[in-house]
Design a protein around this motif. Structure first.
Motif, short mmCIF file in Angstrom:
data_model
loop_
_atom_site.label_atom_id
_atom_site.label_comp_id
_atom_site.label_asym_id
_atom_site.label_seq_id
_atom_site.Cartn_x
_atom_site.Cartn_y
_atom_site.Cartn_z
N LEU A 1 -53.93 -36.35 -47.54
CA LEU A 1 -54.13 -34.93 -47.25
C LEU A 1 -53.18 -34.48 -46.15
CD1 LEU A 1 -55.69 -32.35 -47.83
CD2 LEU A 1 -57.34 -33.03 -46.08
N GLN A 2 -52.99 -35.29 -45.15
CA GLN A 2 -52.05 -34.96 -44.08
C GLN A 2 -50.64 -34.79 -44.63
OE1 GLN A 2 -51.51 -37.97 -41.08
NE2 GLN A 2 -50.63 -36.54 -39.61
N ALA A 3 -50.21 -35.72 -45.49
CA ALA A 3 -48.87 -35.65 -46.05
C ALA A 3 -48.69 -34.44 -46.96
CB ALA A 3 -48.56 -36.94 -46.83
N TYR A 4 -49.79 -33.97 -47.53
CA TYR A 4 -49.71 -32.80 -48.41
C TYR A 4 -49.68 -31.49 -47.63
CZ TYR A 4 -51.10 -29.24 -51.79
OH TYR A 4 -51.15 -28.11 -52.55
N LEU A 5 -50.53 -31.38 -46.61
CA LEU A 5 -50.68 -30.09 -45.93
C LEU A 5 -49.62 -29.83 -44.86
CD1 LEU A 5 -54.56 -29.77 -45.44
CD2 LEU A 5 -53.10 -28.59 -47.10
N GLU A 6 -49.22 -30.85 -44.12
CA GLU A 6 -48.32 -30.60 -42.98
C GLU A 6 -46.99 -29.95 -43.39
OE1 GLU A 6 -48.09 -34.04 -40.47
OE2 GLU A 6 -49.84 -33.37 -39.32
N PRO A 7 -46.35 -30.36 -44.50
CA PRO A 7 -45.12 -29.66 -44.88
C PRO A 7 -45.34 -28.18 -45.17
CG PRO A 7 -45.25 -31.76 -46.01
CD PRO A 7 -46.58 -31.55 -45.34
N ILE A 8 -46.51 -27.83 -45.68
CA ILE A 8 -46.81 -26.42 -45.95
C ILE A 8 -46.94 -25.66 -44.65
CG2 ILE A 8 -48.51 -24.84 -46.95
CD1 ILE A 8 -49.17 -26.97 -49.01
N TRP A 9 -47.67 -26.25 -43.69
CA TRP A 9 -47.83 -25.58 -42.40
C TRP A 9 -46.49 -25.44 -41.68
CZ3 TRP A 9 -52.31 -29.36 -40.80
CH2 TRP A 9 -53.43 -29.08 -41.58
N GLU A 10 -45.70 -26.48 -41.71
CA GLU A 10 -44.43 -26.48 -40.98
C GLU A 10 -43.43 -25.49 -41.56
OE1 GLU A 10 -43.23 -30.53 -41.04
OE2 GLU A 10 -44.85 -31.19 -39.71
N ALA A 11 -43.56 -25.17 -42.83
CA ALA A 11 -42.64 -24.20 -43.43
C ALA A 11 -42.84 -22.81 -42.85
CB ALA A 11 -42.84 -24.16 -44.94
N GLY A 12 -44.06 -22.51 -42.42
CA GLY A 12 -44.32 -21.25 -41.72
C GLY A 12 -44.35 -20.01 -42.57
N SER A 13 -44.21 -20.12 -43.88
CA SER A 13 -44.15 -18.91 -44.70
C SER A 13 -45.51 -18.24 -44.85
CB SER A 13 -43.59 -19.25 -46.08
OG SER A 13 -44.42 -20.18 -46.73
N THR A 14 -46.57 -18.93 -44.48
CA THR A 14 -47.91 -18.33 -44.57
C THR A 14 -48.31 -17.65 -43.27
OG1 THR A 14 -48.83 -20.50 -44.03
CG2 THR A 14 -48.74 -19.89 -46.35
N GLY A 15 -47.47 -17.75 -42.27
CA GLY A 15 -47.77 -17.10 -41.01
C GLY A 15 -48.33 -18.06 -39.98
N HIS A 16 -47.89 -17.90 -38.75
CA HIS A 16 -48.27 -18.80 -37.67
C HIS A 16 -49.79 -18.81 -37.45
CE1 HIS A 16 -47.94 -21.04 -33.91
NE2 HIS A 16 -48.67 -20.12 -33.31
N GLU A 17 -50.40 -17.64 -37.50
CA GLU A 17 -51.84 -17.55 -37.24
C GLU A 17 -52.64 -18.30 -38.30
OE1 GLU A 17 -55.36 -14.12 -36.86
OE2 GLU A 17 -53.23 -13.55 -36.73
N TRP A 18 -52.27 -18.07 -39.57
CA TRP A 18 -53.00 -18.74 -40.65
C TRP A 18 -52.81 -20.25 -40.58
CZ3 TRP A 18 -51.87 -21.76 -45.00
CH2 TRP A 18 -52.91 -21.89 -45.92
N ASP A 19 -51.57 -20.68 -40.30
CA ASP A 19 -51.29 -22.13 -40.21
C ASP A 19 -52.14 -22.77 -39.11
OD1 ASP A 19 -49.50 -21.96 -42.24
OD2 ASP A 19 -47.72 -21.82 -40.95
N ASN A 20 -52.24 -22.09 -37.97
CA ASN A 20 -53.02 -22.65 -36.86
C ASN A 20 -54.50 -22.75 -37.23
OD1 ASN A 20 -50.97 -23.17 -35.09
ND2 ASN A 20 -51.13 -21.20 -34.01
N GLU A 21 -55.02 -21.74 -37.92
CA GLU A 21 -56.41 -21.80 -38.35
C GLU A 21 -56.64 -22.98 -39.29
OE1 GLU A 21 -59.13 -20.06 -37.43
OE2 GLU A 21 -57.80 -19.26 -35.87
#
Length: 343
Positions: A97-117
């Motif tokens: 799960l970590q390997a799947y989600l972290e690249p999505i968060w790091e890309a930042g296209s969903t917005g910093h606030e959403w990624d942090n949540e």
């Protein structure tokens, strides 16, 4: 889940198509709990007995006792019930799960606030144990949602984020369609395939007005069929079995009579109807039809539908009944007038 959030998350998948290649393989495909669509690949495995099991959507299906052949088809429920269009099942280990989600968060296209949540749901710098539950590696799974590959109505209703289930524990009671033996039975129902229903008629080429036409089905083809659905990772399974119980004849015109009058031929001793044989011309067929007028230059569309009772049993002694299923086909029948010569 707010509609805007769902649209943003789907858009994220499109924008990050290349990043998705970095994601580890999950148990199988489906719609991720974060709103993105994972791979829909299926994995086929040849069993020791030569039968093929297919893994799809976190569930493995064994079709070795299913209906076979070119004319088989899926059951249609005789009620408004339908199998789950989506479901939840084990999907990732903590590391996956970590390997799947972290690249999505790091890309930042969903917005910093959403990624942090999102990060807060699975990680906490002040809590070493809240690190994708790595301290429980090998002792449970992150569960996620999957989708019926045919995308029936409601396929996008499983919107809950990933949730953790310890090995040996049942999924949370408030999560609808989280796999249990009963849900597996319902999924197995959707995989059942039954033989086609083209009936044998006598006379075979063209029937005559006001003469009974005998109808029957090859009893050897109409035996119980079953599909087993399982999730080996958590040791649960269910087998759904369909058994034929009746054949319904619809002549395709109101100018006809059926045998019996209801048009429903009960199955007796594994036989549907009775084959015609010499010496039976003066008998009333146990299953059949009598046309009262000619089909002229055309044909009548005779509809033959078999009703199948479905029951299931599964791990832990679970079991029960599922709604009856139906499968039918239409065949063209020529009906001719009896020609008489006046002298």
């Amino acid at each position: 889940m707010p509609a805007i959030g769902r649209y943003v998350r789907v858009a994220t998948f499109v924008a990050l198509a290349s990043i998705a290649l970095l994601a580890p393989p999950a148990f199988a495909g489906g719609r991720g709990g974060d709103g993105t669509r994972d791979s829909t690949d299926q994995n086929a495995n040849l069993n020791d007995d030569g039968t093929l099991s297919v893994s799809a959507g976190g569930v493995r299906f064994d079709h070795s006792k299913n209906g076979k052949g070119g004319k088989v088809g899926a059951l249609t429920s005789s009620t408004s019930w339908s199998p789950p269009p989506c479901w939840y099942a084990p999907k990732y280990s903590p590391e996956e799960l970590q390997a799947y989600l972290e690249p999505i968060w790091e890309a930042g296209s969903t917005g910093h606030e959403w990624d942090n949540e999102q990060r807060k749901k699975y990680t906490n710098p002040d809590d070493p144990e809240k690190d994708f539950n790595k301290h429980k590696s090998g002792k449970g799974y992150w569960w996620g949602s999957y989708v019926d590959k045919s995308f029936p109505p409601g396929w996008d209703s499983c919107t809950r984020d990933y949730f953790w289930v310890d090995q040996g524990d049942p999924p949370p009671a408030d999560v609808e369609n989280a796999v249990t033996p009963e849900v597996l039975a319902e999924l197995a129902y959707s995989e059942i395939r039954v033989p086609g229903t083209e009936v044998t008629l006598a006379p075979a080429q063209a029937t005559k007005v006001n003469l009974p036409t005998w109808s029957w089905l090859d009893g050897a083809e109409f035996q119980p069929v079953s599909v087993t659905a399982s999730v080996p990772e958590i040791g649960i399974y269910a087998t759904a079995t369909a058994e034929p119980v009746a054949l319904k004849i619809e002549p395709g015109t109101p100018d006809a009579e059926t045998y019996p009058a209801s048009g429903v031929c009960e199955i007796t001793n594994g036989r549907i109807g009775e084959p015609y044989a010499k010496g039976k011309a003066n008998r009333t067929p146990p299953c059949g039809v009598k046309y009262l007028r000619s089909s002229g230059d055309g044909t009548f569309p005779l509809q033959a539908t078999v009703t199948w009772e479905v029951h299931w049993n599964g791990s832990g002694g679970a079991g029960g009944d599922l709604p009856d299923g139906e499968f039918g086909a239409t065949q063209d029948v020529v009906v001719q007038e009896i020609q008489a010569v006046n002298r």
